[in-house]
Design a protein around this motif. Structure first.
Motif, PDB file in Angstrom:
ATOM      1  N   PRO A 283     -45.871 -64.387  -4.088  1.00 60.39           N
ATOM      2  CA  PRO A 283     -45.943 -65.890  -3.178  1.00 60.39           C
ATOM      3  C   PRO A 283     -45.433 -65.942  -1.881  1.00 60.39           C
ATOM      4  O   PRO A 283     -45.795 -66.946  -1.058  1.00 60.39           O
ATOM      5  CB  PRO A 283     -45.112 -66.635  -4.548  1.00 60.39           C
ATOM      6  N   SER A 284     -44.401 -65.175  -1.555  1.00 62.19           N
ATOM      7  CA  SER A 284     -43.718 -65.192  -0.535  1.00 62.19           C
ATOM      8  C   SER A 284     -44.528 -64.632   0.794  1.00 62.19           C
ATOM      9  O   SER A 284     -44.141 -64.679   1.988  1.00 62.19           O
ATOM     10  CB  SER A 284     -42.458 -64.352  -0.331  1.00 62.19           C
TER      11      SER A 284
ATOM     12  N   ARG B 256     -47.967 -71.504  -2.304  1.00 63.34           N
ATOM     13  CA  ARG B 256     -47.059 -70.787  -3.361  1.00 63.34           C
ATOM     14  C   ARG B 256     -46.752 -71.441  -4.366  1.00 63.34           C
ATOM     15  O   ARG B 256     -46.688 -70.865  -5.537  1.00 63.34           O
ATOM     16  CB  ARG B 256     -45.765 -70.711  -2.203  1.00 63.34           C
TER      17      ARG B 256
END
Length: 285
Positions: A88-89, A96
């Motif tokens: 997600p980063s 996200r």
């Protein structure tokens, strides 16, 4: 490739995820999930093929755009491994939260539907699933009304029957929804009979533009105009273009070939250029 034995549209927050039952095992249609979370299908499909190629199966179903497609489906038990392969980063900030939600909840939600959900077992579907099933049923009906391919119509009708039964509704007979492709041999015979009839008229219609003996060069739009002028019925041109590719007597050679006409001239007396369908009058030629 196989037709889905059990297809379950599952509402997941604002999205719909599609479960497919095959040989009593739940699979997940992957393209809808990839697009739901805002990722590019092409790159994710490459990743799926590389890491999960041995477990992916291809099943015909109606995609999110309403078209029947061969969809890449991943076993539900493998879904978490793919979801957690997404960092997600490293995605756009607006994606996200949704990706994390899918990672933390999606596989459990789908498993609950598979093992306990009323739409996949006897009982009354939930309100959310009734909505998802209703949307999917309408999509299937619309696609069946447009699809002419016989094998695809059978596959879509099987899915429609399953979805209808899950909703407690009757399934319309296949022949009452749209229609299949016309009988190609009859369509070809009908056209050539019409062509011979038009060419034999006292008006002296010259519909063969070929300069080569043993060949026919025909402009279908011109044939249609002459047929209408003679008040003769001509098959639908779209169906005819498909059917004539299978013609054997005369034998189809090529479509939309630019040819010089043997008899039509422009204002300067030069042979007019016409787009024609080319046929061999004798199969040996």
């Amino acid at each position: 490739m196989s037709t889905a034995q059990q297809l379950i549209p599952v509402p997941f927050y604002e999205d719909t995820v599609v479960l497919v039952g095959k040989e009593n095992e739940p699979f997940v249609a992957m393209k809808p999930i990839v697009e739901n979370i805002g990722l590019a299908w092409q790159s994710q499909h490459a990743k799926l093929s590389e890491k999960f190629g041995s477990t992916i199966t291809i099943i015909v179903m109606v995609a999110e755009d309403g078209k029947p497609r061969e969809m890449a489906c991943l076993p539900l038990r493998k879904l978490p491994a793919w979801l957690y392969s997404i960092n997600p980063s490293k995605v756009n900030p607006e994606l996200r939260d949704k990706i994390i939600r899918y990672q933390e909840e999606c596989d459990d939600s789908l498993w609950n539907y598979w093992t306990q959900g009323s739409a996949s077992r006897t009982g009354t579907p939930s309100v959310n699933q009734q909505i998802a099933l209703s949307r999917h049923r309408i999509t299937l009906l619309k696609e069946l009304s447009k699809t002419r391919n016989i094998a695809m119509r059978v596959a879509l009708h099987e899915q429609l029957d399953q979805t209808s039964r899950q909703m407690g509704l009757c399934t319309p007979e296949l022949d009452t929804i749209g229609r299949a492709e016309p009988d190609v041999p009859d369509l070809i015979t009908e056209f050539w009979d019409l062509f011979d009839h038009l060419c034999s008229q006292p008006e002296g219609y010259k519909l063969n533009h070929s300069v080569t003996p043993g060949k026919l060069a025909i402009n279908l739009n011109e044939v249609a105009r002459v047929a209408h002028a003679q008040r003769c019925e001509i098959p639908n041109l779209s169906e005819l273009r498909h059917a004539l590719r299978l013609s054997q007597h005369p034998r189809f050679i090529e479509a939309n070939k630019t040819s010089y006409s043997a008899h039509s001239r422009d204002e300067e007396g030069k042979a007019r250029i016409v787009k024609c369908w080319i046929f061999a009058v004798n199969q040996e030629q």
